[in-house]
Motif scaffolding. Structure first.
Motif: not given
Length: 298
Positions: A124, A128, A197, A201, A222, A225
């Motif tokens: 993650g 990210s 992920w 997201s 973004s 996330c």
């Protein structure tokens, strides 16, 4: 009876969330399209649990355990409710303990349950950063491919590092080195973690207003996330409630108005809680029915 109780809880959460957002939001489009959006987001989050179960099942092969997918899915039911205990301790311990009951590897199951969650956290963090970089600059196709490969390598190497530390601490005596040293194994788990992920997201996408441009939507995703990772890192906050929403609202304030950001954050959280309750409840019913029929949950 248990199924009826769970259904009533889900319906109550859905109606409460609908009323909450309709009351505090001046965003009419959310009220109109809320039911459709909630169904889509719920299905995406359920897919996240399914893929998480596949990843968990793949990792259990290191413990020389060949299990049915339905049993691995039931294992994820512990994570779904356990994450509401600070640090996800309950979910990790409960899932590991259940595997100890049907395994000769004892504490290894607990360690692997923790490794799975730590590996997801590292993935993650990297994902990210990847989304943030892509959302801030215009990259060529070749550059995007390079960034994607770098992302996968970071996830892959981090997972290998976790297994190395585990083996260094004596875990190699309890695991199948045939899998632990297998490059394909780590590539599979790393890829599954990334898919988890990506879906998590982009589960926010159905809740975003249509008037936003594609670039703005990607920036908000973004930010979402990053806020999820922030809530995850705040281990003493149950499921990151409040931390994730606060980070999202603060960071997205330059793109969307505060009331819309609050509406989106609250809506996604209510959906997530509803899915967690439904999913964990279904897992409990499956395990109960298996034991009632004389079978064993394995």
């Amino acid at each position: 009876m248990a199924g009826l109780v769970i259904s009533c809880m889900i319906l109550g959460l859905f109606l409460a969330g609908l009323q909450l957002i309709s009351t505090f939001s001046g965003y009419d489009q959310v009220r109109i399209e809320l039911s459709i959006s909630w169904v889509v987001v719920s299905l995406i989050l359920l897919m996240v649990y399914l893929i998480s179960a596949v990843a968990w099942n793949v990792q259990l092969k290191v413990l020389r355990r060949d299990r049915r997918l339905i049993d691995a899915i039931c294992d994820m039911g512990f994570i779904a409710v356990g994450k509401y205990v600070p640090g996800k301790v309950l979910g990790i311990l409960a899932r590991g303990a259940k595997n100890i009951a049907v395994s000769d590897n004892n504490a290894a199951s607990l360690y692997f349950s923790a490794i799975d969650q730590v590996g997801l956290l590292f993935t993650g963090l990297y994902f990210s950063l990847f989304l943030f970089l892509v959302s801030q600059w215009n990259y060529s196709a070749i550059e995007l491919v390079g960034l994607s490969l770098a992302l996968f390598y970071l996830c892959y190497s981090s997972l290998r590092l976790l297994y190395f530390f585990y083996s260094f601490l004596g875990g190699s005596k309890t695991i199948s080195l045939r899998y632990a040293k297998n490059y394909t194994f780590f590539a599979q788990v790393s890829g599954l973690f990334l898919i988890i992920w990506i879906l998590t997201s982009f589960s926010l996408y159905p809740l975003l207003p249509d008037y936003l441009e594609d670039g703005e939507k990607f920036q908000i995703i973004s930010i979402f996330c990053i806020s999820i990772v922030g809530g995850w890192v705040a281990v003493f906050v149950p499921a990151g409630v409040g931390v994730r929403e606060g980070l999202f609202v603060i960071m997205s304030g330059a793109i969307i108005p505060l009331d819309i950001a609050l509406t989106i954050a609250a809506g996604h959280r209510i959906i997530a809680i509803s899915v967690d309750v439904l999913f964990s409840g279904a897992c409990i019913l499956i395990m109960y029915n298996q034991q009632k029929k004389g079978g064993s949950y394995d």
